[in-house]
Design a protein around this motif. Structure first.
Motif, PDB file in Angstrom:
ATOM      1  N   LEU A  28     -19.678 -11.894  -1.618  1.00 49.44           N
ATOM      2  CA  LEU A  28     -19.352 -10.484  -1.396  1.00 49.44           C
ATOM      3  C   LEU A  28     -19.031 -10.251   0.071  1.00 49.44           C
ATOM      4  O   LEU A  28     -19.748 -10.725   0.955  1.00 49.44           O
ATOM      5  CB  LEU A  28     -20.546  -9.605  -1.803  1.00 49.44           C
ATOM      6  CG  LEU A  28     -20.510  -8.124  -1.404  1.00 49.44           C
ATOM      7  CD1 LEU A  28     -19.406  -7.386  -2.169  1.00 49.44           C
ATOM      8  CD2 LEU A  28     -21.871  -7.471  -1.660  1.00 49.44           C
ATOM      9  N   MET A  29     -17.965  -9.493   0.304  1.00 48.92           N
ATOM     10  CA  MET A  29     -17.651  -9.049   1.660  1.00 48.92           C
ATOM     11  C   MET A  29     -17.640  -7.523   1.659  1.00 48.92           C
ATOM     12  O   MET A  29     -17.037  -6.888   0.777  1.00 48.92           O
ATOM     13  CB  MET A  29     -16.297  -9.592   2.115  1.00 48.92           C
ATOM     14  CG  MET A  29     -15.967  -9.276   3.577  1.00 48.92           C
ATOM     15  SD  MET A  29     -14.374  -9.983   4.107  1.00 48.92           S
ATOM     16  CE  MET A  29     -14.780 -11.726   4.116  1.00 48.92           C
ATOM     17  N   LEU A  30     -18.342  -6.925   2.640  1.00 54.54           N
ATOM     18  CA  LEU A  30     -18.359  -5.482   2.805  1.00 54.54           C
ATOM     19  C   LEU A  30     -17.713  -5.152   4.143  1.00 54.54           C
ATOM     20  O   LEU A  30     -17.983  -5.814   5.155  1.00 54.54           O
ATOM     21  CB  LEU A  30     -19.786  -4.929   2.768  1.00 54.54           C
ATOM     22  CG  LEU A  30     -20.625  -5.315   1.540  1.00 54.54           C
ATOM     23  CD1 LEU A  30     -21.635  -6.397   1.920  1.00 54.54           C
ATOM     24  CD2 LEU A  30     -21.338  -4.113   0.956  1.00 54.54           C
ATOM     25  N   VAL A  31     -16.861  -4.135   4.163  1.00 60.02           N
ATOM     26  CA  VAL A  31     -16.133  -3.765   5.381  1.00 60.02           C
ATOM     27  C   VAL A  31     -16.191  -2.250   5.540  1.00 60.02           C
ATOM     28  O   VAL A  31     -15.839  -1.505   4.623  1.00 60.02           O
ATOM     29  CB  VAL A  31     -14.655  -4.218   5.305  1.00 60.02           C
ATOM     30  CG1 VAL A  31     -13.941  -3.912   6.613  1.00 60.02           C
ATOM     31  CG2 VAL A  31     -14.549  -5.693   4.963  1.00 60.02           C
ATOM     32  N   ASP A  32     -16.629  -1.797   6.713  1.00 67.52           N
ATOM     33  CA  ASP A  32     -16.708  -0.357   7.007  1.00 67.52           C
ATOM     34  C   ASP A  32     -16.222  -0.126   8.442  1.00 67.52           C
ATOM     35  O   ASP A  32     -17.006   0.157   9.346  1.00 67.52           O
ATOM     36  CB  ASP A  32     -18.143   0.141   6.835  1.00 67.52           C
ATOM     37  CG  ASP A  32     -18.251   1.658   6.954  1.00 67.52           C
ATOM     38  OD1 ASP A  32     -17.205   2.325   7.079  1.00 67.52           O
ATOM     39  OD2 ASP A  32     -19.386   2.173   6.938  1.00 67.52           O
ATOM     40  N   ASP A  42     -13.347 -16.449   1.238  1.00 71.77           N
ATOM     41  CA  ASP A  42     -13.065 -16.504  -0.202  1.00 71.77           C
ATOM     42  C   ASP A  42     -14.061 -15.694  -1.040  1.00 71.77           C
ATOM     43  O   ASP A  42     -14.640 -16.212  -2.004  1.00 71.77           O
ATOM     44  CB  ASP A  42     -13.059 -17.964  -0.658  1.00 71.77           C
ATOM     45  CG  ASP A  42     -12.457 -18.115  -2.049  1.00 71.77           C
ATOM     46  OD1 ASP A  42     -11.620 -17.278  -2.434  1.00 71.77           O
ATOM     47  OD2 ASP A  42     -12.838 -19.065  -2.753  1.00 71.77           O
ATOM     48  N   PRO A  43     -14.301 -14.426  -0.720  1.00 76.10           N
ATOM     49  CA  PRO A  43     -15.248 -13.637  -1.524  1.00 76.10           C
ATOM     50  C   PRO A  43     -14.674 -13.310  -2.903  1.00 76.10           C
ATOM     51  O   PRO A  43     -13.463 -13.157  -3.068  1.00 76.10           O
ATOM     52  CB  PRO A  43     -15.419 -12.362  -0.693  1.00 76.10           C
ATOM     53  CG  PRO A  43     -14.123 -12.232   0.042  1.00 76.10           C
ATOM     54  CD  PRO A  43     -13.698 -13.635   0.372  1.00 76.10           C
ATOM     55  N   LYS A  44     -15.562 -13.200  -3.881  1.00 77.94           N
ATOM     56  CA  LYS A  44     -15.145 -12.780  -5.216  1.00 77.94           C
ATOM     57  C   LYS A  44     -15.042 -11.263  -5.304  1.00 77.94           C
ATOM     58  O   LYS A  44     -14.285 -10.717  -6.108  1.00 77.94           O
ATOM     59  CB  LYS A  44     -16.148 -13.277  -6.259  1.00 77.94           C
ATOM     60  CG  LYS A  44     -16.395 -14.778  -6.264  1.00 77.94           C
ATOM     61  CD  LYS A  44     -17.437 -15.135  -7.313  1.00 77.94           C
ATOM     62  CE  LYS A  44     -17.807 -16.605  -7.281  1.00 77.94           C
ATOM     63  NZ  LYS A  44     -18.603 -16.954  -6.060  1.00 77.94           N
ATOM     64  N   PHE A  45     -15.832 -10.572  -4.460  1.00 77.67           N
ATOM     65  CA  PHE A  45     -15.897  -9.116  -4.506  1.00 77.67           C
ATOM     66  C   PHE A  45     -15.741  -8.552  -3.093  1.00 77.67           C
ATOM     67  O   PHE A  45     -16.198  -9.145  -2.114  1.00 77.67           O
ATOM     68  CB  PHE A  45     -17.236  -8.656  -5.094  1.00 77.67           C
ATOM     69  CG  PHE A  45     -17.616  -9.368  -6.362  1.00 77.67           C
ATOM     70  CD1 PHE A  45     -16.999  -9.048  -7.561  1.00 77.67           C
ATOM     71  CD2 PHE A  45     -18.564 -10.389  -6.350  1.00 77.67           C
ATOM     72  CE1 PHE A  45     -17.331  -9.725  -8.725  1.00 77.67           C
ATOM     73  CE2 PHE A  45     -18.901 -11.062  -7.504  1.00 77.67           C
ATOM     74  CZ  PHE A  45     -18.286 -10.733  -8.702  1.00 77.67           C
ATOM     75  N   LEU A  46     -15.094  -7.388  -3.020  1.00 73.84           N
ATOM     76  CA  LEU A  46     -14.879  -6.737  -1.737  1.00 73.84           C
ATOM     77  C   LEU A  46     -15.234  -5.259  -1.855  1.00 73.84           C
ATOM     78  O   LEU A  46     -14.773  -4.579  -2.790  1.00 73.84           O
ATOM     79  CB  LEU A  46     -13.413  -6.886  -1.304  1.00 73.84           C
ATOM     80  CG  LEU A  46     -12.985  -6.152  -0.027  1.00 73.84           C
ATOM     81  CD1 LEU A  46     -13.711  -6.720   1.195  1.00 73.84           C
ATOM     82  CD2 LEU A  46     -11.468  -6.251   0.161  1.00 73.84           C
TER      83      LEU A  46
END
Length: 359
Positions: free
Chosen positions: A289-293, A310-314
C-alpha cells in the motif's frame, strides 16, 4: 478599468466565481450565482477573459439567500454563504466530476460537512501596522473580519483576544506587515507570529471531516491483505495510523507526539531530485500500500515511486484536484473510488480522496 457591465450569470466555476458569457468573451464575478442579473465594474481584461467586481443585483438568483456572516460581501475567505449548503455541495461535486473525466471517473461520492461555520481549528490573519488593520489579505489591502464565523469553539476565544490585542503582539517587531496564526494543539490553543504555516505541526482544519476521511481509508484498507505500507507526505501519520502493519511515514517534519509502534518516521524532502534514491536507504523492497497526501502542488514524481515500490493499492488524498488528476494520469489504475470530503464548507476548496487498485 472602471467600465460598467450588465451581467447575467450562467454558471459557477470551480473557484466559486459566477460566469457571465457575452460576444466579447467570458467574465468572472465573485459573490454571484446562476440566474443573478445585475451590474458590475470591470477590473481586469485579457484575451477575451475579464474579471469584474459586483456592484448590484437587480434580479436575484432563485438560489440566493442572505449570508449569515456580516463580512461575506467584502471578505475573500468564503464563496458560498449566499446560497444554501445543498447547492454548494452539489456545485462542488459536479465541478470535481468534470475535472475527473480524464481518469475515466463516472461517479463522485460527496460527504457533507456537519456544519458550514465554527469548524476551523487553525486561522491565519495578516496585519499591516501602516494600515492599522488585521484580517484577510487582498490585492486592495487587508479586509478586517472581527466577527468571522469560521473559528471553532475551541479557537474562538483566542481569535477574539487576538483581534483586540494584535498591535501589542507585533508593534515591537521590525516588519510593519506580517501574519499571526492561531491553532489548536493537544495541549491547548497557541499563537505564532511570522512563522511558516503550520509551524506547530500540520493538522487538518476540520477535525470531524478528517475523522470521516480516516474511516473511509480504514474501510478500504481493511478489505485488503496489507503487510507493508509507505505513507508519503505523511505528517504525523494521519492516514496510516490505523494500519496493523509495518509502515514507513515520510515527511518534512518528524512529529513530536508519541508514535505508534507500527509506524517508523523519517525526514526527507520528497521533491528533491535524489528523493527516490534516498528513500531506498530506508525502504528498498516493494510495499502493498502507498498513501500520498501532498501539498497543493501535488506529487509529479509519483509514477517513479509507484514503479519502484510496485504497490497493489494507492490512497491519494488531495486539497487541490487538478494536481491529483495530473499525478494519477501516470498511474495504471484498475479500479477507483473517488470521494469528495467537504473539509472547507462555505469556500470553493474541496478535499478529494482517491481509493485505488493498481494494475
Amino acid at each position: 478599468m472602471g467600465e460598467k457591465l450588465n451581467f447575467s450569470i450562467d454558471h459557477i466555476d470551480p473557484l466559486g466565481q459566477g460566469v457571465h458569457k457575452s460576444e466579447s468573451g467570458v467574465c468572472f464575478i465573485h459573490k454571484t450565482l446562476p440566474g443573478d442579473r445585475g451590474s458590475a465594474e470591470l477590473v481586469k481584461r485579457s484575451k477575451g477573459v475579464s474579471f469584474a467586481k459586483l456592484i448590484s443585483i437587480d434580479e436575484p438568483s432563485p438560489h440566493r439567500i442572505k449570508p449569515e456572516c456580516e463580512h461575506f460581501t467584502q471578505c475573500p475567505g468564503c464563496q458560498f454563504l449566499h446560497a444554501p449548503y445543498e447547492f454548494e455541495l452539489e456545485t462542488k461535486r459536479n465541478s470535481l466530476l468534470r475535472m475527473l473525466k480524464p481518469l475515466g471517473c463516472e461517479r463522485v461520492i460527496a460527504h457533507a460537512a456537519p456544519r458550514r461555520w465554527s469548524y476551523r481549528n487553525r486561522m491565519q490573519l495578516h496585519y499591516d501596522l501602516t494600515q492599522n488593520r488585521l484580517g484577510h489579505r487582498t490585492p486592495q489591502g487587508i479586509v478586517e473580519i472581527p466577527n468571522c464565523l469560521m473559528p471553532n469553539s475551541e479557537l474562538m476565544p483566542s481569535f477574539k483576544e487576538v483581534q483586540q490585542n494584535w498591535k501589542s503582539l507585533v508593534s515591537h517587531l521590525p516588519a510593519r506587515q506580517g501574519h499571526i496564526e492561531i491553532y489548536a494543539t493537544e495541549t491547548g490553543v497557541k499563537t505564532s507570529i511570522n512563522q511558516p504555516y503550520a509551524e506547530g505541526g500540520f493538522s487538518q482544519v476540520f477535525s470531524e471531516m478528517n475523522e470521516k476521511a480516516l474511516k473511509l481509508v480504514q474501510d478500504f484498507t481493511d478489505k485488503q491483505a496489507i503487510n507493508s505500507a509507505l505513507d508519503l507526505f505523511g505528517g504525523a501519520g494521519n492516514l496510516s495510523k490505523h494500519l496493523n502493519c509495518s509502515t514507513l511515514v515520510v515527511d518534512g517534519v518528524i512529529p513530536s507526539a508519541e508514535l505508534s509502534s507500527k509506524q517508523k518516521f523519517i525526514q526527507l524532502d520528497l521533491y528533491a531530485s535524489n528523493a527516490l534514491h534516498a528513500l531506498g536507504r530506508h525502504r528498498d523492497e516493494a510495499v502493498d500500500l502507498m498513501l500520498v497526501d501532498p501539498p497543493r502542488s501535488g506529487f509529479s514524481g509519483l509514477d517513479k515511486f509507484i514503479e519502484k515500490y510496485d504497490p497493489k493499492f494507492l490512497v491519494y488524498m488531495s486539497c487541490f484536484a487538478p494536481t491529483m488528476i495530473r499525478d494519477l494520469k501516470q498511474a495504471k489504475i484498475s479500479a477507483q473510488e473517488i470521494h469528495l470530503l467537504d473539509f472547507f464548507p462555505s469556500t470553493h476548496h474541496v478535499e478529494s480522496l482517491a481509493l485505488l487498485l493498481l494494475k
